[in-house]
Design a protein around this motif. Sequence first.
Motif, PDB file in Angstrom:
ATOM      1  N   GLY A 142       0.781  -1.222   0.000  1.00  0.00           N
ATOM      2  CA  GLY A 142       0.000   0.000   0.000  1.00  0.00           C
ATOM      3  C   GLY A 142       0.818   1.280   0.000  1.00  0.00           C
ATOM      4  N   VAL A 143       2.111   1.192  -0.263  1.00  0.00           N
ATOM      5  CA  VAL A 143       2.936   2.395  -0.304  1.00  0.00           C
ATOM      6  C   VAL A 143       3.319   2.657  -1.760  1.00  0.00           C
ATOM      7  N   GLN A 144       3.189   3.902  -2.200  1.00  0.00           N
ATOM      8  CA  GLN A 144       3.618   4.226  -3.557  1.00  0.00           C
ATOM      9  C   GLN A 144       4.949   4.938  -3.501  1.00  0.00           C
ATOM     10  N   LEU A 145       5.925   4.385  -4.186  1.00  0.00           N
ATOM     11  CA  LEU A 145       7.197   5.087  -4.237  1.00  0.00           C
ATOM     12  C   LEU A 145       7.892   4.709  -5.523  1.00  0.00           C
ATOM     13  N   SER A 146       8.918   5.474  -5.865  1.00  0.00           N
ATOM     14  CA  SER A 146       9.727   5.073  -7.001  1.00  0.00           C
ATOM     15  C   SER A 146      11.178   5.083  -6.552  1.00  0.00           C
ATOM     16  N   VAL A 147      11.946   4.186  -7.138  1.00  0.00           N
ATOM     17  CA  VAL A 147      13.359   4.076  -6.781  1.00  0.00           C
ATOM     18  C   VAL A 147      14.151   4.668  -7.927  1.00  0.00           C
ATOM     19  N   GLY A 148      14.955   5.654  -7.647  1.00  0.00           N
ATOM     20  CA  GLY A 148      15.624   6.370  -8.732  1.00  0.00           C
ATOM     21  C   GLY A 148      17.128   6.286  -8.654  1.00  0.00           C
ATOM     22  N   PRO A 149      17.790   7.091  -9.490  1.00  0.00           N
ATOM     23  CA  PRO A 149      19.246   7.082  -9.570  1.00  0.00           C
ATOM     24  C   PRO A 149      19.953   7.194  -8.218  1.00  0.00           C
ATOM     25  N   PRO A 150      19.472   8.018  -7.266  1.00  0.00           N
ATOM     26  CA  PRO A 150      20.233   8.108  -6.007  1.00  0.00           C
ATOM     27  C   PRO A 150      20.448   6.749  -5.363  1.00  0.00           C
ATOM     28  N   PHE A 151      19.407   5.901  -5.365  1.00  0.00           N
ATOM     29  CA  PHE A 151      19.574   4.568  -4.772  1.00  0.00           C
ATOM     30  C   PHE A 151      20.585   3.749  -5.560  1.00  0.00           C
ATOM     31  N   PHE A 152      20.372   3.666  -6.875  1.00  0.00           N
ATOM     32  CA  PHE A 152      21.221   2.792  -7.688  1.00  0.00           C
ATOM     33  C   PHE A 152      22.676   3.254  -7.648  1.00  0.00           C
ATOM     34  N   ASN A 153      22.882   4.567  -7.802  1.00  0.00           N
ATOM     35  CA  ASN A 153      24.253   5.059  -7.827  1.00  0.00           C
ATOM     36  C   ASN A 153      24.945   4.806  -6.502  1.00  0.00           C
ATOM     37  N   ARG A 154      24.233   5.041  -5.409  1.00  0.00           N
ATOM     38  CA  ARG A 154      24.863   4.894  -4.109  1.00  0.00           C
ATOM     39  C   ARG A 154      25.076   3.432  -3.747  1.00  0.00           C
ATOM     40  N   ALA A 155      24.123   2.576  -4.128  1.00  0.00           N
ATOM     41  CA  ALA A 155      24.242   1.172  -3.740  1.00  0.00           C
ATOM     42  C   ALA A 155      25.183   0.415  -4.675  1.00  0.00           C
ATOM     43  N   ALA A 156      25.025   0.642  -5.986  1.00  0.00           N
ATOM     44  CA  ALA A 156      25.800  -0.154  -6.940  1.00  0.00           C
ATOM     45  C   ALA A 156      27.156   0.482  -7.239  1.00  0.00           C
ATOM     46  N   GLY A 157      27.261   1.814  -7.118  1.00  0.00           N
ATOM     47  CA  GLY A 157      28.492   2.514  -7.475  1.00  0.00           C
ATOM     48  C   GLY A 157      29.731   1.994  -6.751  1.00  0.00           C
ATOM     49  N   ILE A 175      30.275  -0.782  -5.242  1.00  0.00           N
ATOM     50  CA  ILE A 175      30.576  -2.176  -5.577  1.00  0.00           C
ATOM     51  C   ILE A 175      31.158  -2.264  -6.980  1.00  0.00           C
ATOM     52  N   ALA A 176      30.652  -1.418  -7.881  1.00  0.00           N
ATOM     53  CA  ALA A 176      31.199  -1.407  -9.239  1.00  0.00           C
ATOM     54  C   ALA A 176      32.661  -0.982  -9.207  1.00  0.00           C
ATOM     55  N   LEU A 177      32.988  -0.010  -8.344  1.00  0.00           N
ATOM     56  CA  LEU A 177      34.386   0.432  -8.254  1.00  0.00           C
ATOM     57  C   LEU A 177      35.267  -0.682  -7.689  1.00  0.00           C
ATOM     58  N   LEU A 178      34.728  -1.397  -6.697  1.00  0.00           N
ATOM     59  CA  LEU A 178      35.448  -2.545  -6.136  1.00  0.00           C
ATOM     60  C   LEU A 178      35.700  -3.581  -7.237  1.00  0.00           C
ATOM     61  N   LEU A 179      34.670  -3.772  -8.064  1.00  0.00           N
ATOM     62  CA  LEU A 179      34.774  -4.723  -9.170  1.00  0.00           C
ATOM     63  C   LEU A 179      35.875  -4.291 -10.130  1.00  0.00           C
ATOM     64  N   VAL A 180      35.946  -2.987 -10.401  1.00  0.00           N
ATOM     65  CA  VAL A 180      36.973  -2.466 -11.309  1.00  0.00           C
ATOM     66  C   VAL A 180      38.356  -2.719 -10.721  1.00  0.00           C
ATOM     67  N   ALA A 181      38.495  -2.498  -9.403  1.00  0.00           N
ATOM     68  CA  ALA A 181      39.783  -2.752  -8.758  1.00  0.00           C
ATOM     69  C   ALA A 181      40.149  -4.230  -8.896  1.00  0.00           C
ATOM     70  N   GLY A 182      39.157  -5.103  -8.653  1.00  0.00           N
ATOM     71  CA  GLY A 182      39.414  -6.540  -8.780  1.00  0.00           C
ATOM     72  C   GLY A 182      39.766  -6.914 -10.209  1.00  0.00           C
ATOM     73  N   MET A 183      39.133  -6.191 -11.156  1.00  0.00           N
ATOM     74  CA  MET A 183      39.349  -6.483 -12.563  1.00  0.00           C
ATOM     75  C   MET A 183      40.770  -6.138 -12.988  1.00  0.00           C
ATOM     76  N   ALA A 184      41.348  -5.136 -12.302  1.00  0.00           N
ATOM     77  CA  ALA A 184      42.727  -4.772 -12.621  1.00  0.00           C
ATOM     78  C   ALA A 184      43.675  -5.882 -12.159  1.00  0.00           C
ATOM     79  N   VAL A 185      43.350  -6.491 -11.019  1.00  0.00           N
ATOM     80  CA  VAL A 185      44.247  -7.486 -10.435  1.00  0.00           C
ATOM     81  C   VAL A 185      44.035  -8.869 -11.056  1.00  0.00           C
ATOM     82  N   GLY A 186      42.780  -9.237 -11.255  1.00  0.00           N
ATOM     83  CA  GLY A 186      42.433 -10.610 -11.639  1.00  0.00           C
ATOM     84  C   GLY A 186      43.261 -11.200 -12.763  1.00  0.00           C
ATOM     85  N   PRO A 187      43.342 -10.528 -13.936  1.00  0.00           N
ATOM     86  CA  PRO A 187      44.056 -11.132 -15.065  1.00  0.00           C
ATOM     87  C   PRO A 187      45.551 -11.295 -14.812  1.00  0.00           C
ATOM     88  N   LEU A 188      46.074 -10.648 -13.744  1.00  0.00           N
ATOM     89  CA  LEU A 188      47.506 -10.769 -13.455  1.00  0.00           C
ATOM     90  C   LEU A 188      47.783 -11.931 -12.507  1.00  0.00           C
TER      91      LEU A 188
END
Lengths: 638, 175
Positions: A386-401, A403-416
Amino acid sequence: MIAEAGLAALWLAAAMALLQLAMAAIALSSRATEPPQIVRDLLAAVRPVAVAQGLLALGAFAALVALFARTDLSVLLVAENSHSAKPMLYKVAATWGNHEGSMLLWVTVLAVAGGAIALFERLLATRTHVATLAAQAAIAAGFYAFLLFASNPFARLSPTPLDGLGLNPLLQDPGLAFHPPTLYLGYVGLSVAFSFAVGALVTRDVGRDFARAMRPWVLGAWIFLTIGITAGSYWAYYELGWGGWWFWDPVENASLMPWLAATALLHSVTVLATRDGLRAWTIMLSVVAFSMSMVGTFLVRSGILTSVHAFAVDPTRGSFILALLILYIGGALALFAFRVGTVRQGALFEPVSREGGLVLNNLLLSVILGIVLIGTLYPLLAEAFGVQLSVGPPFFNRAAGPIALLLVAGMAVGPLLRWRRDRGRAVARRIAMPAAVTLIVFIALLFTDAGLMPLLGLSLAAGLAVASILPLVGRSPWRTPMPIWGMVVAHLGIAVSLAGMASDSAFTAERLVAARPGEINRVGPFAIRFEGIKPVVGDNWSAIQGRLIVTRDGGQPFLLRPEQRFFANPPTETSEAALATFWDGQLYAVLGRDDHGGRRQLRLWWKPFVTLIWAGGGLIALGGFVSLIGRVRRRRAR
Amino acid sequence: MKRRLFWVPLAAFVAVAGLFAWMLSQEPDRQVRSRLIGQPLPAFTLAPAVPTKPGLTTAAFRTGQPRLLNVFGSWCVPCAAEAPQLAKLARAGAKIDAIAIRDTPDKVAAFLSDYGDPYAAIGDDRNSSVQLALGSSGVPETFVIDGQGRIAHQHIGAIRDEDVPILLARLKAAR
């Protein structure tokens, strides 16, 4: 005539799918070690039936394209979505710019992919191959039923109207002609991974050969998905005129989620192919990747999420797709739960190793996938309470951002990292240079006004760019295997794209002004003089065109012409942004409304290095393509 | 233990599919629900939009009697289309005030003589500032204001015939 032929081809394709499924089921139910002749014949006959099904579906789709090209208004779908006064490109593109046509394209890709597995796949054991084709046919059968019973694209309209209703002008853009088909090749191409997984679960045949067989197919679908998402992002950027390139719209998320799952799958399948590890996980990802495609289709088609993309809001269709979803995803996951325990455990490995790095990659990608999924579905869940809301960029950027940077760091190391096991100190030596580059860029940019996330993004992008090239060091460029080249190029693409995203959010200059003719406004290094407006006409639109004389740092002036377009069929207004591309960014101008006082609204952006976002996307796809060529050639050579 | 883990994906999917099924069974609801319900009107004092009628202040809504507040513009076609329904509301006893958005006195006067004048008072909101403070996103919009000056209901878009009894009921409920 063409419409009836198309419909007949569709019915026949559906019949072929059922036949394919039945033949495979009968043949596979025989467990004899020395199967009788009839079983062997059935096993052999499944392939040609799959090819025939693919050709018939292709024929049905070609018929619909022909109807749109001729603007045959006696067909309901054409009358509702096309118009005789439209350029040929958009007449053809209108075929998939609507619900029925795009579902037909969907099922056509599915059937053609099945036919391609039948024709070209040679690595799989016969029984697993047939089980895979059966799974593909089972999915196709459901979607044929959906088309034939709930969304017939060939329905006639009587009496024939004088002209059609036209296509949404936002979609009348070269971008649209290619964006959906590319995306669908990716989306539905993932069905191959799904069918491979189901086939392998049926025959309990999960191992290195299975992974090697599946890898090029996943890679192919992933390349199209990457191109589709990149093109879609650029299309939204210049066509919507909002200056943004990603809006976390449910439909964008629906294409991102399969991509995340497919990216994880590409990496886990490598572990399975090289080291025979991660068996259950790889199977599950194969199921999840295509499930995300189907969930995405459902979200768009049922209208339960509101989105700019949702064009067919129809609860009956929604229920139909939901039933298919439950049947296929639920069925595959149940099969997974029952069967995967009986799949022999694969090889184990040390945490500090290439495998360990790939597991980290998979975990982080899965977390991001989870965040995007939760963010997309949360409004639905909230509404259930019964609650109306929308989830926008602030949530996604803050939550996924982060982790994505962590992923990028891991991606630099992984192939080595080395396979099996590696030593911490040796790894530290190898990553010293990229780490130093990251640190230097971080310190150099610390005193600009970039926020923390863009700052981290830019410095990690620089580090990743260096690290991604390191696997080539000490190798002869000609002897380096193509898949390694592919990995280097794709990872470099991520670095390039990330740099573009971070630069856009850190350094974009924006101005919103109401300008009188003759007035000069500045944004970034540009002086923009508003000359005034003039009317212009196009094929099926007229427009008010703004004329802007732009000089950069006092250099050679040039003209920008943003427009407000008015389409007659259907009557709609769109805004056409004007872009000037430089090596170091884009100037983006949008013409707004008249304020009835002789002034015009102008929205001006200077976006440094924004084009890197899509250039990076292109590199990622190119890397995939190079890798695919390498894999296919290696298979041929065997 | 590990075997049980393999059921987790199926369980998660069943939950999501259940949510989807429940959503599909619901009546589609595309209404934007107003966040303004229960909020007091923002404080404003507007000059008269036409010389023949008083302007509008927040105090005018604290009379103990519920009133309608119509946001309109003489330049707005749906506003002209809803005029007969406003007249009907006025005949049924509703007290109606208005805010004219981005308008001039002569154009408002012409609008009233063309389409009828159900209004007790009309405030002149030349730069939309009160409209924005109200939280109204466009014209026409009609608010039901209770006797204490709080917003009881927001109607977005033109008032159609079938909306008249709804608005009258809301007025009665706001008493």
